[in-house]
Enzyme design. Structure first.
Site, short mmCIF file in Angstrom:
data_model
loop_
_atom_site.label_atom_id
_atom_site.label_comp_id
_atom_site.label_asym_id
_atom_site.label_seq_id
_atom_site.Cartn_x
_atom_site.Cartn_y
_atom_site.Cartn_z
N ASP A 52 0.84 -1.20 0.00
CA ASP A 52 0.00 0.00 0.00
C ASP A 52 0.87 1.25 0.00
O ASP A 52 1.48 1.59 1.01
CB ASP A 52 -0.90 -0.02 1.24
CG ASP A 52 -1.75 1.23 1.37
OD1 ASP A 52 -1.79 2.04 0.43
OD2 ASP A 52 -2.40 1.41 2.43
N GLU A 131 30.80 10.96 2.63
CA GLU A 131 31.45 10.82 3.93
C GLU A 131 30.47 11.25 5.03
O GLU A 131 30.55 12.36 5.55
CB GLU A 131 32.70 11.69 4.01
CG GLU A 131 33.78 11.34 3.00
CD GLU A 131 34.97 12.29 3.09
OE1 GLU A 131 34.85 13.34 3.76
OE2 GLU A 131 36.02 11.98 2.51
N GLU A 133 28.98 11.86 8.53
CA GLU A 133 29.38 11.91 9.93
C GLU A 133 28.16 11.64 10.81
O GLU A 133 27.02 11.85 10.39
CB GLU A 133 29.98 13.29 10.25
CG GLU A 133 31.26 13.57 9.47
CD GLU A 133 31.70 15.02 9.50
OE1 GLU A 133 32.88 15.27 9.27
OE2 GLU A 133 30.84 15.89 9.73
N GLU A 214 35.54 12.05 14.97
CA GLU A 214 35.51 13.34 14.29
C GLU A 214 35.71 14.47 15.30
O GLU A 214 35.95 14.24 16.48
CB GLU A 214 34.20 13.52 13.50
CG GLU A 214 34.34 13.25 12.01
CD GLU A 214 35.27 14.22 11.29
OE1 GLU A 214 35.61 15.28 11.87
OE2 GLU A 214 35.68 13.92 10.16
N GLU A 222 33.14 9.13 12.05
CA GLU A 222 33.00 8.97 10.60
C GLU A 222 33.52 7.60 10.20
O GLU A 222 34.54 7.14 10.72
CB GLU A 222 33.77 10.05 9.85
CG GLU A 222 33.63 9.97 8.33
CD GLU A 222 34.39 11.07 7.61
OE1 GLU A 222 35.15 10.74 6.68
OE2 GLU A 222 34.23 12.25 7.98
N HIS A 271 30.24 15.17 3.17
CA HIS A 271 30.99 15.60 2.00
C HIS A 271 30.85 14.54 0.91
O HIS A 271 31.02 13.35 1.17
CB HIS A 271 32.47 15.79 2.35
CG HIS A 271 32.68 16.71 3.52
ND1 HIS A 271 33.77 16.61 4.36
CD2 HIS A 271 31.92 17.73 3.99
CE1 HIS A 271 33.68 17.54 5.29
NE2 HIS A 271 32.56 18.23 5.10
N ARG A 341 38.88 24.36 3.32
CA ARG A 341 37.74 23.58 3.79
C ARG A 341 36.53 24.43 4.14
O ARG A 341 35.48 23.91 4.51
CB ARG A 341 38.15 22.69 4.97
CG ARG A 341 39.11 21.58 4.55
CD ARG A 341 39.64 20.77 5.71
NE ARG A 341 40.67 19.83 5.25
CZ ARG A 341 40.43 18.58 4.85
NH1 ARG A 341 39.21 18.10 4.88
NH2 ARG A 341 41.42 17.81 4.44
N GLU A 359 34.84 17.46 -4.30
CA GLU A 359 34.17 17.12 -3.03
C GLU A 359 33.18 18.24 -2.72
O GLU A 359 33.59 19.36 -2.40
CB GLU A 359 35.22 17.00 -1.92
CG GLU A 359 34.65 16.75 -0.54
CD GLU A 359 35.72 16.88 0.53
OE1 GLU A 359 36.20 15.84 1.02
OE2 GLU A 359 36.10 18.02 0.87
N ARG A 361 30.81 19.90 -0.29
CA ARG A 361 30.90 19.80 1.16
C ARG A 361 29.64 20.26 1.91
O ARG A 361 29.54 20.08 3.12
CB ARG A 361 32.10 20.61 1.66
CG ARG A 361 33.43 20.04 1.21
CD ARG A 361 34.60 20.92 1.59
NE ARG A 361 34.75 21.10 3.03
CZ ARG A 361 35.37 20.24 3.83
NH1 ARG A 361 35.88 19.11 3.34
NH2 ARG A 361 35.49 20.50 5.12
#
Length: 470
Positions: A52, A131, A133, A214, A222, A271, A341, A359, A361
């Site tokens: 359903d 990645e 976390e 982390e 992570e 990321h 970063r 990457e 982020r």
């Protein structure tokens, strides 16, 4: 490539008692229904299993609720957490009237994105490597009702536990705020739990590459797993979440992928490494900035151009935007960089051009992986098709720019309702090739606006602190 016959043989060889049919709803939560192995025959692969669809949030109304779960033989694995031997198998949701993937089924949508990539001739496979976390707490409590609200985290590893009385004594070894990356045990108290999670993942067919504590102090972790093509990688992320939640539960703890469960410490991101290949060649590798090709730069341009619309899918909760704030290594600047970063897109250093990738982020791990990966791919392809150059990279610390410089760098959305508004207005790149449909996007926006409205209407404890005595 596994076949239905391979799965049926596995059921026999492993003396499987139950088969658990799994699919993912719009919000990204796995759902399931189990059948005894004796009734799981070749017919399930040919005709599917009826259920359903009207009971799934954001899906069909009750007047058109019959749907089919179609098992994918390539996505079958033995569940390490069940008492009785159980085989889990990931399914597509099929519309019985035409035998096609349901347009609001996230996995079917991800398959359409994969097919669209091939149809353009631009590439033949998109690889993703997320990645995610997450936090592991000893316990958590919350209450929301008419009398008031509160939430409380319990963590023996947390800095605030230094004065707590524990059975056997307070050992005193714990990371400070933002100090979890990454001292050895006993400061890192979660090594054994992470190792158990990794072993469970390997048992379920997901290759682990790394695990560690982390930055955030109260149990942020992570687990890094191998990259894979879009749909398979989304399947694996669902398996990872299942392994994390259930391993923590088995240890008498609780895990969450909530982006910002703790005020004043780092939040959890996801990321997303990604690249596009054709005929065995990495199209992101070149001789431009940080070893990137023009193709990769245009892909970045598409992601940055559509970032605010992407936020509605890659950062899908009201809590997501409590992470995207200055001071916590959050990617709050829509720029790209090889070293920075604080930029929304980073180019990781790799020695081999085959590993060249970007990457992204800003996503977080509450994102539905099928929708998020598909949406980022569509944004990147739009950049390639329209040659959207992202401009110059930013290699300075974006947090320390002069005000006039900082004003030129755009930012992600600051709230879910802002992101949903951008998604509503900037959706054409997603609907190419029928990957996302307007019907699906309207339903998604409606579902998420319900969350925004509930959040807006709920009195918050901090409002008492700010306004009670005025």
């Amino acid at each position: 490539m596994a076949t239905p016959a391979d799965v049926l043989k596995l059921i026999k060889d492993k003396e499987v008692k139950f088969v658990d049919l799994r699919f993912t709803d719009t919000r990204g939560k796995e759902q399931h229904v189990s059948v005894p192995s004796k009734v799981f025959t070749m017919d399930k692969f040919e005709s599917g299993h009826a259920f359903d669809g009207s009971s799934i949030a954001g899906w069909k109304g009750i007047q058109a609720s019959d749907m089919l779960l179609m098992p994918d033989a390539n996505a079958a694995y033995i569940d390490p957490f069940m008492d009785e031997t159980t085989l889990n198998i990931t399914c597509d949701v099929i519309e019985p009237s035409d035998g096609k993937g349901y347009e609001r089924d996230p996995r079917s949508l991800a398959k359409r994105a994969d097919a669209y990539l091939k149809s353009t001739g631009i590439g033949d496979v998109a690889y993703f490597g997320p990645e995610p976390e997450f936090f592991i707490f000893d316990a958590v409590e919350w209450s929301v009702d008419m009398s008031g609200s509160y939430c409380k985290i319990f963590s023996s590893e947390a800095p605030w536990s230094s004065a707590e009385k524990f059975e056997g004594g307070n050992m005193g070894h714990r990371p400070p705020v933002k100090g979890g990356y990454f001292p050895v045990p006993p400061v890192d108290s979660l090594q054994d739990i992470r190792s158990a999670m990794c072993l469970a993942l390997e048992q379920m067919g997901v290759e682990v590459e790394v695990h560690h504590h982390e930055v955030a102090a109260a149990g942020q972790n992570e687990i890094g797993t191998k990259f894979a093509p879009l749909v398979q990688r989304a399947d694996w992320l669902q398996i990872l979440k299942y392994a994390v939640h259930n391993t923590a539960h088995a240890y008498g703890k609780t895990a969450t992928f909530m982006p910002k469960p703790i005020v004043g410490d780092n939040g959890s991101g996801m990321h997303c490494h990604q690249s596009v290949w054709k005929d065995g060649k990495n199209l992101f590798a070149g001789d431009g900035y940080s070893g990137l090709s023009d193709f990769a730069l245009y892909y970045i341009g598409g992601v940055i151009k559509h970032a605010k619309a992407l936020n509605a899918i890659t950062n899908p909760g009201t809590n997501s935007y409590k992470r995207l704030v200055p001071g916590f290594e959050a990617p709050i600047n829509l720029a790209y960089s090889a070293r920075n970063r604080s930029a929304a897109i980073r180019i990781p250093y790799v020695a081999n051009p085959k590993g060249r990738r970007i990457e992204v982020r800003f996503p977080d791990p509450t994102a539905n992986p099928y929708l998020a990966f598909a949406a980022m791919l569509m944004a990147g392809l739009d950049g390639v098709q329209n040659k959207i150059h992202p401009g110059d990279p930013v290699d300075k610390n974006l947090y320390d720019l002069e005000p006039e410089e900082a004003a030129k760098v755009p930012h992600p959305c600051a709230s879910l309702d802002e992101a949903l508004d951008h998604l509503d207005k900037d959706r054409e790149f997603l609907t190419k090739g029928g990957v996302f449909t307007n019907d699906m996007l309207d339903a998604y926006i409606g579902l998420k606006m319900e969350e925004v409205t509930r959040f807006r209407m709920t009195t918050h404890p901090v409002e008492y602190e700010m306004y009670y005595s005025l």
